[in-house]
Design an enzyme around this catalytic site. Structure first.
Site, mmCIF file in Angstrom:
data_model
loop_
_atom_site.group_PDB
_atom_site.id
_atom_site.type_symbol
_atom_site.label_atom_id
_atom_site.label_comp_id
_atom_site.label_asym_id
_atom_site.label_seq_id
_atom_site.Cartn_x
_atom_site.Cartn_y
_atom_site.Cartn_z
ATOM 1 N N HIS A 305 0.850 -1.192 0.000
ATOM 2 C CA HIS A 305 0.000 0.000 0.000
ATOM 3 C C HIS A 305 0.879 1.233 0.000
ATOM 4 C CE1 HIS A 305 -3.190 2.789 1.118
ATOM 5 N NE2 HIS A 305 -4.014 1.859 0.696
ATOM 6 N N ASP A 363 -7.998 -5.531 0.380
ATOM 7 C CA ASP A 363 -8.533 -6.372 -0.691
ATOM 8 C C ASP A 363 -8.159 -7.839 -0.560
ATOM 9 O OD1 ASP A 363 -9.841 -4.379 -2.136
ATOM 10 O OD2 ASP A 363 -7.943 -3.665 -2.924
HETATM 11 N N1 CMC Z 1 4.127 -7.572 -4.722
HETATM 12 C C1 CMC Z 1 5.482 -7.536 -4.910
HETATM 13 N N2 CMC Z 1 6.228 -6.425 -4.803
HETATM 14 C C2 CMC Z 1 5.584 -5.280 -4.499
HETATM 15 C C3 CMC Z 1 4.187 -5.241 -4.274
HETATM 16 C C4 CMC Z 1 3.460 -6.440 -4.405
HETATM 17 N N3 CMC Z 1 2.141 -6.461 -4.206
HETATM 18 N N4 CMC Z 1 3.823 -3.974 -3.981
HETATM 19 C C5 CMC Z 1 4.944 -3.239 -4.030
HETATM 20 N N5 CMC Z 1 6.006 -4.030 -4.329
HETATM 21 C C6 CMC Z 1 7.421 -3.601 -4.419
HETATM 22 C C7 CMC Z 1 7.660 -2.810 -5.697
HETATM 23 O O1 CMC Z 1 8.099 -3.646 -6.743
HETATM 24 C C8 CMC Z 1 8.714 -1.827 -5.273
HETATM 25 O O2 CMC Z 1 9.952 -2.498 -5.286
HETATM 26 P P1 CMC Z 1 11.328 -1.677 -5.644
HETATM 27 O O3 CMC Z 1 11.469 -0.656 -4.537
HETATM 28 O O4 CMC Z 1 12.388 -2.740 -5.602
HETATM 29 O O5 CMC Z 1 11.118 -1.058 -6.981
HETATM 30 C C9 CMC Z 1 8.386 -1.531 -3.802
HETATM 31 O O6 CMC Z 1 7.645 -2.684 -3.338
HETATM 32 C C10 CMC Z 1 7.515 -0.287 -3.630
HETATM 33 O O7 CMC Z 1 6.367 -0.419 -4.483
HETATM 34 P P2 CMC Z 1 5.755 0.768 -5.319
HETATM 35 O O8 CMC Z 1 5.001 0.222 -6.483
HETATM 36 O O9 CMC Z 1 6.804 1.786 -5.594
HETATM 37 O O10 CMC Z 1 4.741 1.361 -4.244
HETATM 38 P P3 CMC Z 1 3.463 2.203 -4.548
HETATM 39 O O11 CMC Z 1 3.163 2.928 -3.280
HETATM 40 O O12 CMC Z 1 3.623 3.015 -5.784
HETATM 41 O O13 CMC Z 1 2.334 1.101 -4.865
HETATM 42 C C11 CMC Z 1 0.504 -0.373 -4.655
HETATM 43 C C12 CMC Z 1 1.339 0.710 -3.974
HETATM 44 C C13 CMC Z 1 -0.729 -0.663 -3.798
HETATM 45 C C14 CMC Z 1 0.025 0.111 -6.038
HETATM 46 C C15 CMC Z 1 1.379 -1.641 -4.812
HETATM 47 O O14 CMC Z 1 1.777 -2.097 -3.537
HETATM 48 C C16 CMC Z 1 0.664 -2.762 -5.574
HETATM 49 O O15 CMC Z 1 0.678 -2.758 -6.806
HETATM 50 N N6 CMC Z 1 -0.012 -3.720 -4.843
HETATM 51 C C17 CMC Z 1 -0.776 -4.750 -5.477
HETATM 52 C C18 CMC Z 1 -2.138 -4.194 -5.888
HETATM 53 C C19 CMC Z 1 -3.061 -3.997 -4.691
HETATM 54 O O16 CMC Z 1 -3.207 -4.861 -3.846
HETATM 55 N N7 CMC Z 1 -3.737 -2.838 -4.670
HETATM 56 C C20 CMC Z 1 -4.727 -2.528 -3.647
HETATM 57 C C21 CMC Z 1 -4.343 -1.364 -2.795
HETATM 58 S S1 CMC Z 1 -5.406 -1.252 -1.352
HETATM 59 C C22 CMC Z 1 -6.939 -0.814 -1.975
HETATM 60 C C23 CMC Z 1 -6.968 0.571 -2.457
HETATM 61 O O17 CMC Z 1 -6.769 1.508 -1.679
HETATM 62 O O18 CMC Z 1 -7.225 0.750 -3.644
#
Ligand code: CMC
Length: 428
Positions: A305, A363
């Site tokens: 998140h 989720d």
């Molecule tokens: N599985 C594996 N690696 C992950 C995941 C994951 N679910 N989420 C983040 N990472 C890694 C990502 O690859 C990155 O690694 P690095 O620093 O080596 O590049 C690091 O963790 C930080 O991730 P980010 O994408 O820069 O973080 P963000 O804040 O931009 O993304 C997120 C947040 C929710 C989009 C992401 O965690 C994700 O895609 N999660 C899966 C989708 C999900 O469950 N979404 C629901 C969110 S809760 C409901 C809502 O509020 O909508």
């Protein structure tokens, strides 16, 4: 904390005020930054940027805290119904008994849709995604309620807000009914908000349908857990759309579109698809490996998140609700739940997830509950939209009333060609 922040650039020094909220990180007020320095700030994804002032929801992601108007999400989920939380988000305080009764009455008596809205549904293919129908039908409401579209009039805003909150369960349930080729079921005024939604989803004109109280309680709690979440992508979309003075029905339709994506509200659908794809607990290591592989785009859906760097407090309540629902439905062996629990355990002990502070989010378990209730996967995000409408509309109202509100207009770091001579078609 300092009262100002000083920036030094090209032998000049600029000072910017630091503003403090009631809690949470201070913010540097850079409203005069461009005028004074001739530079923009650059923050794709808004990871360090506050876009507005708000008194609705507070999240402390490091300790896993979520407050609505100061009340902890756990207290609200345990003690309130969804209507009370909706009132709290809209009006800032929990209602007393009489106010609650009036609010519930007002919401109940706005739950029917204009009969002509039937025509919108029949314009969609039967296999249309419910979120596509929701975007279309909610946007179309602005063509039906000309009497409440003056956004400068607080009464108009209140009526539009109540209409949106009230009609959302009907719109979502009818999207499902349409996909099944079943007749639309009208709302019943003797039922509560969550009960009414389940009734409109599962009743048919052929027989009596009684809503299971354990399931309606669970649905009510799920709606509370999704009601608002501060300045996330869809809420910011609603605010940005509304900042131009657009009407609330159009703004909420924009929010629904933003919520649809798999990185946001679409994740609950993606979690279930992922658990089905894993299919067997023996394959969990393989998928955890894929999630950790930088060259593989796969991510563990329902994990991670932007704000929570600790366990999402909503996920804990969701896991408990999941157990209650499966017990009530007598589901003894649920393969997907077993995979989810095993996956959660492995991920929480894995160095990659620990180091990146990736925890289950709201989720992760919701899809399993919805599926057990008989709600099809494509409806999962529609349910999120139905619950989040109350947060969106509270945030939209707050924005409209904000004296500092301006049309949202981000700037950019331009990297395209600079001015060049036009080349005539024959010479290209
Ligand atoms: N599985 C594996 N690696 C992950 C995941 C994951 N679910 N989420 C983040 N990472 C890694 C990502 O690859 C990155 O690694 P690095 O620093 O080596 O590049 C690091 O963790 C930080 O991730 P980010 O994408 O820069 O973080 P963000 O804040 O931009 O993304 C997120 C947040 C929710 C989009 C992401 O965690 C994700 O895609 N999660 C899966 C989708 C999900 O469950 N979404 C629901 C969110 S809760 C409901 C809502 O509020 O909508």
């Amino acid at each position: 904390m300092a009262d100002t922040v000083t920036l030094n650039a090209e032998n000049k020094s600029y000072e910017y005020p630091v503003l403090s909220g009631s809690t949470g990180p201070d913010v540097v007020d850079i409203r005069k930054f461009y005028a004074e320095t001739g530079m923009f700030t650059y923050d794709p994804g808004f990871t360090s940027t506050g876009s507005c002032e708000s008194a609705i929801t507070y999240i402390d992601g490091d300790i896993g805290m979520l407050l609505h108007r100061g009340y902890a999400i756990g207290d609200l989920a345990e003690n309130c119904n969804f209507e009370e939380v909706a009132y709290l988000l809209q009006h800032g305080e929990l209602p007393d008994k009489a106010t609650k009764a009036v609010f519930e009455h007002d919401i109940t008596y706005h739950s029917m849709l204009h009969e002509q809205i039937h025509n919108f549904y029949s314009g969609f293919r039967r296999d249309a995604h419910p979120m596509a129908i929701m975007c279309g039908v909610v946007g179309a409401l602005s063509a039906f309620y000309h009497d409440s579209l003056d956004i400068t009039n607080p009464d108009h805003r209140r009526i539009s807000s109540y209409r949106l909150i009230a009609k959302m369960p009907t719109i979502a349930a009818w999207a499902y009914k349409y996909s099944q080729g079943q007749p639309f079921i009208y709302p019943r005024n003797d039922l509560g908000y969550a009960e009414n939604f389940l009734h409109m989803m599962f009743a048919t004109p052929c027989e009596d349908y009684e809503v299971n109280p354990v399931l309606s309680k669970a649905m009510d709690r799920i709606l509370i857990l999704h009601a608002d979440h501060e300045q996330n992508a869809s809420t910011s979309t609603v605010r940005l759309a509304g900042s131009s003075g657009a009407n609330p029905f159009a703004c909420i339709a924009a929010g629904i579109a933003s919520l649809w994506g798999p990185a946001h509200g679409g994740a609950n659908e993606a979690v279930l698809n992922m658990l089905n794809e894993i299919g067997d607990a023996n394959r969990i290591d393989e998928y955890v490996g894929k999630a950790k592989d930088k060259d593989d785009p796969f991510r563990l859906m329902g994990f991670g998140h932007r704000v929570y760097k600790n366990y999402d407090p909503r996920a804990k309540i969701m896991a408990e609700t999941c157990k209650e629902v499966l017990d009530e439905l007598g589901v003894k062996d649920n393969a997907l739940l077993d995979i989810a629990i095993a996956l959660e355990k492995i991920a929480l002990e894995d160095e990659y997830f620990i180091e990146k502070k990736l925890y289950p989010n709201v989720d992760f378990y919701s899809g399993i509950i919805f599926q057990a209730m008989g709600i099809p996967v494509t409806m999962f995000t529609a349910l999120f939209a139905l619950a989040r409408t109350t947060g969106w509309i509270a945030q939209w109202n707050e924005m409209v009333e904000d004296p500092h509100q301006k049309i949202g207009r981000p700037r950019q770091l331009y990297t395209g060609p600079t001015e060049r001579d036009y080349v005539a078609l024959d010479n290209r």
